[in-house]
Scaffold this active site. Structure first.
Site, PDB file in Angstrom:
ATOM      1  N   HIS A  39       0.816  -1.223   0.000  1.00  0.00           N
ATOM      2  CA  HIS A  39       0.000   0.000   0.000  1.00  0.00           C
ATOM      3  C   HIS A  39       0.847   1.270   0.000  1.00  0.00           C
ATOM      4  O   HIS A  39       0.376   2.326  -0.389  1.00  0.00           O
ATOM      5  CB  HIS A  39      -0.935   0.022   1.209  1.00  0.00           C
ATOM      6  CG  HIS A  39      -2.061  -0.942   1.069  1.00  0.00           C
ATOM      7  ND1 HIS A  39      -1.909  -2.296   1.243  1.00  0.00           N
ATOM      8  CD2 HIS A  39      -3.361  -0.751   0.748  1.00  0.00           C
ATOM      9  CE1 HIS A  39      -3.069  -2.895   1.052  1.00  0.00           C
ATOM     10  NE2 HIS A  39      -3.963  -1.989   0.738  1.00  0.00           N
ATOM     11  N   TYR A  75      -2.312   5.787   0.132  1.00  0.00           N
ATOM     12  CA  TYR A  75      -2.624   6.087  -1.278  1.00  0.00           C
ATOM     13  C   TYR A  75      -2.298   7.548  -1.635  1.00  0.00           C
ATOM     14  O   TYR A  75      -3.174   8.310  -2.047  1.00  0.00           O
ATOM     15  CB  TYR A  75      -4.101   5.797  -1.610  1.00  0.00           C
ATOM     16  CG  TYR A  75      -4.533   4.381  -1.393  1.00  0.00           C
ATOM     17  CD1 TYR A  75      -3.889   3.335  -2.032  1.00  0.00           C
ATOM     18  CD2 TYR A  75      -5.598   4.076  -0.551  1.00  0.00           C
ATOM     19  CE1 TYR A  75      -4.295   2.021  -1.833  1.00  0.00           C
ATOM     20  CE2 TYR A  75      -6.005   2.764  -0.355  1.00  0.00           C
ATOM     21  CZ  TYR A  75      -5.349   1.748  -0.991  1.00  0.00           C
ATOM     22  OH  TYR A  75      -5.754   0.455  -0.801  1.00  0.00           O
TER      23      TYR A  75
END
Ligand code: ZN
Length: 478
Positions: free
Chosen positions: A112, A177
């Site tokens: 991630h 993100y």
């Protein structure tokens, strides 16, 4: 596929060689030596080394394409290609990620926190990485929940030089993100989810080239669903619009409480909105004002592009861009849930705004494997001409990256040039490189069977930008 090129050996070598064999008249013709070239520029990528959402992963500036990807221990690595000298530099490790160093139940690396890149107006290169929600020991997350891994920010020690980096502890550790945007006036907006799934999406603004950032501002709200036993959660893809605007497409995650299948990445539908950074205001595609943070109710009422199918049709982020006429076009990956942990293969679909309505929903590519979907990004060359660069898997198990062209504003696409084709690999793909040179438009990582390591390719109009093999072997230098 490996290819050999001719390499010219310096003349003094010729002279020594001539003396050794007792030749009195020195030959002027150069001796030819063969150097092996490979299509990848590095072989030490790990996990899902690049993705569409953490972007840009690469930027072209003044004849040099700078690229980033996730390497050993999920750390960010940066390389650069000089289009004039045709020389590669790096990869260099730009920072240290928590994620690859934490004890985890995951079998695979937590990808991630793969890197996002930005070049500020002074030429310094910034990389944001390592975040997957942070944990309580890093403080209280007032805008969401926790998972692991601090979000980090490093900057190059010198403008345009990727060889040395320093950490700047000036962003929220809870970010996940990262998406980094620089406006015309040099202001930087870092957009991310402020924690794990049950967190607001926020931006942090810097007016001093990323040396300090203002506090996070929420623009998309997480909260319990009022009727169903789940939580409102979101995935955003943001980029620059016209002038001082930031545009974003997003989909909605059903974050279930106690689902029989455990936690599932069930996502649906497509939304669009605009942030006017000059006037600090938000609006929908019809220029109706939005107050932030936008809730699910407001998103459904004011920002919906399309319902992408029933509850068994799941989505995954695509990208968003404006046509020259200012109308937004969006892509989203959609596929039937087949009961697998990730749902099932998702195919890329295309939507556009006509000035009055959203139209589209057609697949960009119809020649696909049923097991693996497609992902990519697009440029709008004129109001009707769209070029989509798509990575996908063919039925014969070839991984392919190819351009798909539309002459009718994205209503239909036909396949054009192939940038890469490799059989039997699993792959991941980035968004398009920012301000891309035609030779270096997108990053792809490919993993062969039997190894965790992946090769990274920089692709453009002439396929992969090749590199001398001995330079590209980073894991085990020869
Ligand atoms: Zn969730």
């Amino acid at each position: 596929m490996k290819k050999l090129i001719k390499h010219v050996v310096p003349l003094f070598t010729v002279a020594i060689f001539s003396m050794l064999i007792g030749c009195k008249s020195i030959q002027q013709a150069p001796v030819i030596e063969e150097v092996e070239m490979v299509e990848y520029f590095a072989d030490n990528a790990l996990g899902t080394p690049v993705a569409v959402v953490q972007h840009p992963a690469g930027i072209h500036k003044d004849g040099i394409t700078y690229v980033s990807y996730q390497g050993p221990l999920t750390d960010p690595y940066v390389a650069a290609y000089n289009h004039n000298t045709k020389q590669w530099q790096g990869p260099y490790q730009a920072g240290e990620s928590d994620l690859g160093r934490l004890k985890s139940k995951r079998k695979k690396p937590d990808s991630h926190g793969k890197p996002t890149m930005l070049i500020d107006d002074l030429g310094y290169i910034h990389v944001f990485f390592g975040g997957h929600g942070g944990s309580r020991e890093h403080g209280e997350n007032l805008l969401g929940n926790y998972n692991s891994g601090r979000n980090k920010h490093v900057v190059s020690k010198r403008p345009g030089d990727i060889s040395e980096w320093q950490e700047l502890k000036n962003i929220s550790v809870f970010g996940t993100y990262n998406q980094a945007l620089k406006m015309d006036n040099g202001d930087i907006y870092l957009i991310y989810r402020h924690g794990a799934h049950r967190s607001d999406w926020v931006y942090q603004k810097s007016t001093d080239h990323g040396r300090t950032f203002a506090e996070p501002v929420s623009f998309l709200k997480h909260k319990p669903h009022e009727e169903r036993d789940m939580h409102d959660s979101w995935y955003v893809w943001a980029t620059r619009g016209q002038n001082d605007d930031i545009i974003m497409g997003y989909d909605y995650h059903y974050c279930w409480n106690g689902h029989p299948r455990g936690h599932i990445p069930e996502r649906h539908d497509l939304y669009y909105m605009v942030f006017d950074t000059k006037n600090n205001s938000w609006r929908n595609v019809k220029s109706e004002p939005l107050s932030i943070p936008v809730t699910r109710q407001i998103a459904d009422e004011k920002t919906l592009v399309a319902r992408t199918g029933g509850d068994d049709m799941w989505t995954f982020n695509g990208t968003a861009h404006l046509a020259p006429n200012g109308y937004p076009h969006l892509s989203i990956n959609v596929g039937k849930d087949t009961g697998q942990p990730w749902g099932g293969a998702k195919q890329t679909r295309y939507y556009s705004w006509t000035g009055k309505a959203w139209i589209g929903g057609h697949q960009v590519n119809n020649q696909l494997s049923q097991n693996r979907g497609s992902e990519g990004d697009f440029v709008i060359e004129s109001n009707n001409k769209v070029k989509f660069t798509l990575a996908y898997q063919e039925k014969n198990n070839d991984a392919v990256v190819a351009d798909f062209h539309s002459q009718n504003g994205g209503q239909s696409f036909s396949k054009g040039h192939e940038l890469l084709r490799i059989n039997g690999v699993s792959w991941s793909v980035s968004s398009l490189i920012q301000d891309a040179h035609p030779d270096a438009r997108i990053l792809v990582a490919a993993r062969e069977k039997g190894t965790q390591w992946q090769k990274v390719y920089l692709l453009g109009d002439n396929g992969p930008i090749k590199r001398v093999k001995s330079e590209a072997l980073v894991l085990n230098p020869q």
